[in-house]
Design a protein around this motif. Structure first.
Motif, PDB file in Angstrom:
ATOM      1  N   ALA A 109       4.145  -3.871  -6.781  1.00 32.64           N
ATOM      2  CA  ALA A 109       4.596  -4.590  -5.589  1.00 32.64           C
ATOM      3  C   ALA A 109       3.500  -5.524  -5.075  1.00 32.64           C
ATOM      4  CB  ALA A 109       4.987  -3.596  -4.505  1.00 32.64           C
TER       5      ALA A 109
ATOM      6  N   MET B 219      10.632  -6.904   0.531  1.00 32.60           N
ATOM      7  CA  MET B 219      10.526  -5.897  -0.519  1.00 32.60           C
ATOM      8  C   MET B 219      11.327  -4.647  -0.143  1.00 32.60           C
ATOM      9  SD  MET B 219       8.965  -6.911  -3.173  1.00 32.60           S
ATOM     10  CE  MET B 219       8.848  -5.361  -4.053  1.00 32.60           C
TER      11      MET B 219
ATOM     12  N   ARG C 284       2.524  -1.239   4.144  1.00 27.21           N
ATOM     13  CA  ARG C 284       1.746  -0.305   3.335  1.00 27.21           C
ATOM     14  C   ARG C 284       2.592   0.234   2.183  1.00 27.21           C
ATOM     15  NH1 ARG C 284      -0.855   2.481   0.445  1.00 27.21           N
ATOM     16  NH2 ARG C 284      -2.087   4.334   0.926  1.00 27.21           N
ATOM     17  N   TYR C 285       3.824   0.604   2.522  1.00 22.78           N
ATOM     18  CA  TYR C 285       4.624   1.323   1.544  1.00 22.78           C
ATOM     19  C   TYR C 285       5.406   0.374   0.626  1.00 22.78           C
ATOM     20  CZ  TYR C 285       7.808   4.794  -0.398  1.00 22.78           C
ATOM     21  OH  TYR C 285       8.519   5.580  -1.266  1.00 22.78           O
ATOM     22  N   PHE C 286       6.089  -0.589   1.219  1.00 26.07           N
ATOM     23  CA  PHE C 286       6.948  -1.431   0.376  1.00 26.07           C
ATOM     24  C   PHE C 286       6.207  -2.624  -0.229  1.00 26.07           C
ATOM     25  CE2 PHE C 286      10.109   0.678   3.095  1.00 26.07           C
ATOM     26  CZ  PHE C 286      10.883   1.249   2.099  1.00 26.07           C
TER      27      PHE C 286
ATOM     28  N   TRP D 151      -0.810   5.171  10.750  1.00 21.36           N
ATOM     29  CA  TRP D 151      -0.255   5.558   9.453  1.00 21.36           C
ATOM     30  C   TRP D 151      -0.037   7.089   9.417  1.00 21.36           C
ATOM     31  CZ3 TRP D 151       2.520   4.326   5.574  1.00 21.36           C
ATOM     32  CH2 TRP D 151       2.424   4.976   4.331  1.00 21.36           C
TER      33      TRP D 151
END
Lengths: 941, 190
Positions: free
Chosen positions: B49, B82, B145-147, B170
């Protein structure tokens, strides 16, 4: 729920930072106070926190997004419009190709290509439709027709094409080990196909091996270019949004993409983009490699790929091939040839064809595919190519444009070099030396300066500099009409550069005009005038005009003596050249005197151990050598060598020349072992420094070969001399003096070996040239002697036509040039009588001629034929007692000089046997008969 | 100047509507890029990503904007894009699994297949939506952060908080989401 989100966040955050549960509890008591709801929320979160493990720490994509089956919906059995997919026959980055069956209007098999990439299907089909009519008009045996296009149910564009069963052209060629010629034949078919399409207004835009198939028709390979019209239909307009698509497509095959295509100003692509791709294809067919290493291309980012294609000059195919290392062996094998042969073929013009096609500037490519095909045909026919190296001026301009700093530094080196030439010319004292320097300078310019700036440096000796000068000279005319002195100095620079490149008549032209101007403007005693005079004098000497040379050099030397300091470089140089001219004229004393004067100045000014002193000592040594003052020569040369080895090392060019000359001196003194040791050292050194094919290396091979021959090591001599001759012809050409000087060397060798045919193969040309009369103007006594001797040899082996040509010419010219009474003329007259069988008249003349010949010193082969001829004359007249010792002498002298059983030795023995029989001395005859080499039986009659 | 650069400048200069224009563009490009990236690769090849988002940035904005503030908006949009792409895919897969839409997957449903993720993305997304309602900034951080695969440092810079704060956010978000998901799926074992 969200009354106090901020508080809960910070309470939570602080809480998790507490080390122990006790601490944490205390903190929460304080932070939440009485708010039990808040407290439980925070505690829930804290519990979740402790249980969450690596929750969310692993990204959702990274390892988990994979390529799904991109064509999961189409596959064998799927029906698309009128076509039923049968099997997948190919897959690329952009598309999947199926073999498909068409049922109506006719039943046939076709290739159906489904485009994988995401793109606007409607636009693709619209673009295809726009070109459809033009595509339909294409009808060429080497083009696979595009029949139809449409959209699949999943909305992807597809194209239907004539089905070609075959493999890509590169695969076909390598699998079947096609040689270069066969590859070129196939390639011309491709050109013709592309030409046809271009005439119909269709540009392919994506020519690459996988789009050029080879199929067999009646056992004959036929190329088929596929995918016409598809690249255009699928290429999107350049917008920011579609950049990716273009990028992704480009990633597919950037190697074949022209610079203008790579630059993506896509509106402006024309048929010349296809010419470029054809060039890359040909490059690959010939070398097995692409102009730019695909791995390196792909390793770099998009911008770098584009930059490479747009800016970098690709290596020449021959260079690229050489850089492949082990791989090159395979490449050569799959072409049924050897690496060296392949490289030679490429160097010898073939590579200019792909190079012309892949020029960055499309106006400099072939104008059409047909022109390119014609040029391939030219190559096959041995006709001159349209393609050639880029002109120097063009390349210079381009590299100036590209890399200013580099070019400036080149020109500054060039300037230093020109200044340096004046100094180095001090040492240029005779023709050979001159040639050496010219060679070195031109090599330096070509390889080190221009060669490094441009991988496509010229093919011929000094071509880059010379063509640059030629172009510049033309533009000089009339440009400085108001500034004659500037013109003069430019002409001086050009003239001396031409001089050092060995272009004497161009040099003469510039220097003569420079001198005229300077005499007129500066007077005859000005330093600039004198300098030019000196230079022009030596150029005249190179041109063979010794009279002019002497006049100018004398005038320059006298002028310089009057006006310059005794130690001035220019004066020293002028003395060296004047001395060189004396040397040429055989005026050794005068040469020596001048050299010695120079040496004295150098020793005083720079010290006795200075490397320049070694050079002067060297040349004085050579003068002594020519005067046969061997001891003095040896002393000087040894000393010079010592100094030079110390100051400049063993591999220094001048050191090697001294070793060479010292070797020759030992050879003259018949100290063959010493000579061999030195010459072998010099040869080894040359090979190391300048390589195998360099003129200087060749010259040394010749010298060492001659030494072997003199020592009677005939096999070694033949090995070295014939290799040297072959290479010299290859590298320097038939006409070059180094090559032609080898002919008499090899001839003498073959004579001694009794190899009549090999010898005649060399000397037959000489007969031709003499017969043509082209040489008449320039014959001198030395050459006449050679012609006369060669004529005697031809007569001796029974080739009377050639003998008459040579002997007749020698007689005629000697009479005219030397007069009737000259001994040489008399020898010719003698041979003339001999040839006609008028032995009584021939006898006194041949006796006299033989006496002259015997007096000559340092002959490698005694005048066996002359002795033999005279013996015949005596024998035929019945003077057995006079003939006998001569024939015995031939046999004795030939021992060690000619190989055993040499035809001439045998002939003399047979003549002796006949003589003894006629003389009624059968015992003697028998004695000699028993000495004949084995095959007695046939000789006895 | 590219479209995206123009939009980013507009956002910088306070054009609130420009934000709405940014997302579709970034979304389209990322989808296309992902699809093409993947179609270039052999099946089984993976894709990151982070790389995708950064490449999209270079393509859309160009390298000249490397240190420019406006890029925060871009990455925020990219993260959201995303997320949508991945969630859409997860939804589609779920449909297929339920024997639903077995029909063609058009170009608009890119050929991205997502292996069974360790986290149920759809459930996560529902939880994330809830979190966003409660705390937009923390939810944005999760998306980035995640996607989008940004580091917490990068995310912190974009959101405009300190690195330490980002770490805290977070931790909070993870606990919050975990709690939310485990609550809705099944009672936590403990």
């Amino acid at each position: 729920m969200n009354e106090e989100p901020k508080d809960i966040k910070s309470i939570f955050a602080e809480a998790i930072e507490k080390k122990s549960s006790k601490e944490r509890a205390a903190f929460l008591d304080k932070a939440c106070g009485a708010d039990g709801d808040l407290r439980s929320k925070v505690e829930d979160l804290l519990r979740a926190h402790s249980q969450a493990g690596d929750f969310l720490e692993e990204p959702p994509i990274g390892s988990i997004v994979t390529l799904g089956d991109p064509h999961l919906t189409e596959g064998p059995g799927t029906i698309i419009s009128r076509y039923k997919l049968l099997e997948q026959i190919g897959e690329g980055g952009m598309a999947v190709v199926y073999m498909a069956e068409q049922k109506e209007p006719i039943r046939r098999k076709v290739a159906l290509k489904v485009i994988k990439l995401g793109m606007d299907t409607k636009q693709v089909i619209a673009r295809f439709e726009a070109e459809r009519q033009a595509l339909a008009m294409m009808d060429h045996p080497n083009i696979a027709k595009v029949l139809d296009a449409g959209a699949t149910e999943t909305g992807r564009p597809y194209f239907v094409m004539e089905l070609v069963k075959g493999v890509s052209i590169t695969e076909y060629c390598d699998k079947n080990k096609l040689n270069t010629r066969e590859r070129l034949d196939l390639f011309m078919q491709v050109c013709n196909a592309v030409q046809h399409a271009h005439q119909k207004g269709i540009i392919h835009r994506d020519i690459k091996p996988s789009n050029v198939m080879v199929t067999l028709l009646d056992g004959q390979p036929v190329t088929k270019v596929i995918d016409f019209g598809i690249a255009k239909a699928t290429s999107l307009e350049l917008t920011e949004k579609t950049l990716f698509t273009r990028y992704a497509q480009m990633i597919g095959t950037p190697e074949y993409m022209s610079p203008e295509q790579a630059e993506m100003c896509g509106l402006d692509v024309d048929t010349r983009t296809d010419i470029y791709s054809l060039g890359v294809l040909l490059y690959q067919l010939l070398t097995g490699a692409l102009p730019f290493d695909p791995e390196m291309l792909r390793a770099s980012g998009y911008a770098e790929i584009r930059r490479t294609i747009v800016e970098d000059e690709p290596p020449r195919p021959s260079t690229r091939l050489s850089s492949l290392g082990e791989e090159a062996k395979k490449v050569a094998e799959s072409r049924g040839t050897k690496i060296a042969l392949l490289v030679a073929r490429l160097r010898k013009e073939l590579e200019w064809i792909p190079l012309k096609a892949i020029r960055k500037d499309r106006t400099r490519r072939y104008r059409s595919a047909a022109e390119m095909s014609d040029d391939v045909q030219n190559y096959l026919n041995g006709a001159p190519l349209i393609a050639g190296p880029e002109s120097t001026l063009y390349r210079l301009k381009k590299s100036i444009h590209r890399n200013r700093a580099l070019v400036i530094s080149i020109f500054s080196i060039l300037a230093v070099l020109l200044a340096g030439i004046v100094v180095s010319m001090v040492f240029a004292v005779r023709a050979e030396r001159q040639a050496r320097i010219s060679q070195a300078v031109s090599d330096f310019l070509r390889n080190d300066l221009l060669g490094s700036a441009d991988p496509w440096s010229g093919r011929t000796e000094g071509a880059t500099v010379v063509s640059f000068l030629d172009a510049a000279s033309k533009r000089l005319e009339g440009k400085f009409a108001d500034e004659p002195l500037i013109e003069a100095s430019i002409r001086y620079t050009f003239g001396s550069t031409y001089h050092h490149l060995g272009r004497y008549s161009e040099a003469e032209n510039h220097l003569r005009r420079c001198l005229e101007i300077r005499r007129d403007r500066l007077g005859n005693e000005d330093f600039e005038t004198l300098n030019c005079m000196r230079e022009l004098g030596w150029v005249y000497r190179e041109l063979g005009n010794n009279k002019q040379a002497e006049m100018l050099l004398v005038e320059a030397l006298e002028g310089m003596r009057r006006t310059l300091d005794k130690e001035h470089d220019a004066l020293l140089s002028c003395m060296g050249w004047r001395a060189g001219l004396y040397f040429d004229q055989g005026r050794y004393d005068e040469a020596e005197r001048l050299y010695a004067e120079g040496l004295e100045v150098i020793q005083r000014k720079l010290g006795a151990e200075h490397s320049w002193a070694a050079v002067y000592m060297h040349w004085i040594g050579v003068v002594y050598q020519n005067q046969r003052r061997f001891d003095e020569a040896e002393k000087l040369l040894t000393e010079a060598l010592d100094i030079r080895r110390r100051t400049n090392g063993d591999l220094d060019s001048e050191t090697l020349y001294i070793i060479h000359d010292l070797g020759l001196l030992y050879s003259d003194q018949e100290r063959y072992e010493d000579a061999e040791r030195l010459l072998a050292e010099a040869l080894e050194g040359r090979r190391k420094v300048v390589g195998e094919g360099h003129p200087e290396t060749l010259r040394l091979m010749g010298t060492l070969g001659r030494l072997y021959r003199r020592q009677g090591k005939l096999d070694q001599a033949e090995q070295l001399l014939s290799e040297c001759y072959r290479k010299s012809r290859e590298v320097l050409g038939e006409e070059h003096p180094t090559t032609s000087d080898l002919i008499p060397d090899l001839a003498v060798l073959y004579y001694r070996q009794g190899k009549i045919d090999e010898m005649a193969a060399l000397t037959d040309n000489v007969v031709e040239v003499v017969r043509s009369g082209l040489l008449d103007e320039s014959l001198n006594p030395m050459m006449l002697h050679m012609i006369h001797s060669l004529g005697m040899w031809y007569l001796h082996i029974g080739r009377e036509v050639e003998a008459e040509t040579l002997l007749g010419k020698a007689l005629e010219v000697r009479r005219r040039m030397l007069g009737e009474e000259h001994p040489d003329t008399q020898a010719s007259v003698g041979m003339d009588y001999f040839r006609r069988g008028q032995y009584d008249k021939a006898e006194p003349l041949l006796i006299k001629a033989l006496e002259d010949e015997r007096r000559k010193e340092g002959q490698e082969v005694p005048p066996l034929i002359s002795i033999y001829n005279l013996a015949l004359v005596h024998h035929r007249q019945g003077d057995y007692d006079k003939a006998e010792p001569l024939l015995v002498e031939v046999v004795e002298l030939s021992e060690g000089v000619l190989i055993e059983g040499h035809p001439d030795t045998v002939a003399a023995m047979n003549e002796l046997i006949k003589l003894y029989e006629a003389w009624e001395k059968p015992q003697k005859a028998q004695e000699w008969r028993s000495k004949l080499p084995r095959k007695k039986g046939t000789e006895e009659q | 100047m590219s479209d995206v650069t123009r939009i980013l400048f507009a956002i910088e200069h306070g054009d609130a509507q420009a934000v709405d224009k940014l997302l579709p563009v970034v979304y389209d490009e990322l989808r296309l890029l992902a699809a093409q990236k993947l179609s270039q690769e052999r099946p089984g090849q993976t894709l990151q990503a982070t790389a995708l988002v950064h490449e999209a940035y270079i393509r859309l904005v160009g390298s000249e904007g490397q240190n420019w503030n406006g890029r925060g908006h871009f990455f925020a949009a990219a993260a959201e894009a995303m997320r949508r792409i991945l969630i859409d895919n997860a939804r589609r897969k779920q449909r297929q699994k339920h024997g639903g839409d077995h029909q063609r997957v058009g170009l608009d449903d890119a050929d991205i297949a997502i292996e069974e993720p360790s986290t149920n993305l759809i459930v996560l997304d529902e939880a994330l939506t809830k979190l966003a309602n409660e705390d937009r900034v923390v939810a944005d951080l999760v998306k980035m952060r995640y996607f989008a695969g940004l580091t917490l440092g990068q995310a912190a810079e974009i959101i405009g908080v300190s690195r330490r704060t980002a770490d805290r956010y977070w931790a909070y978000a993870r606990a919050w989401l975990y709690q939310e998901i485990t609550k809705s799926e099944k009672p936590p074992s403990q």
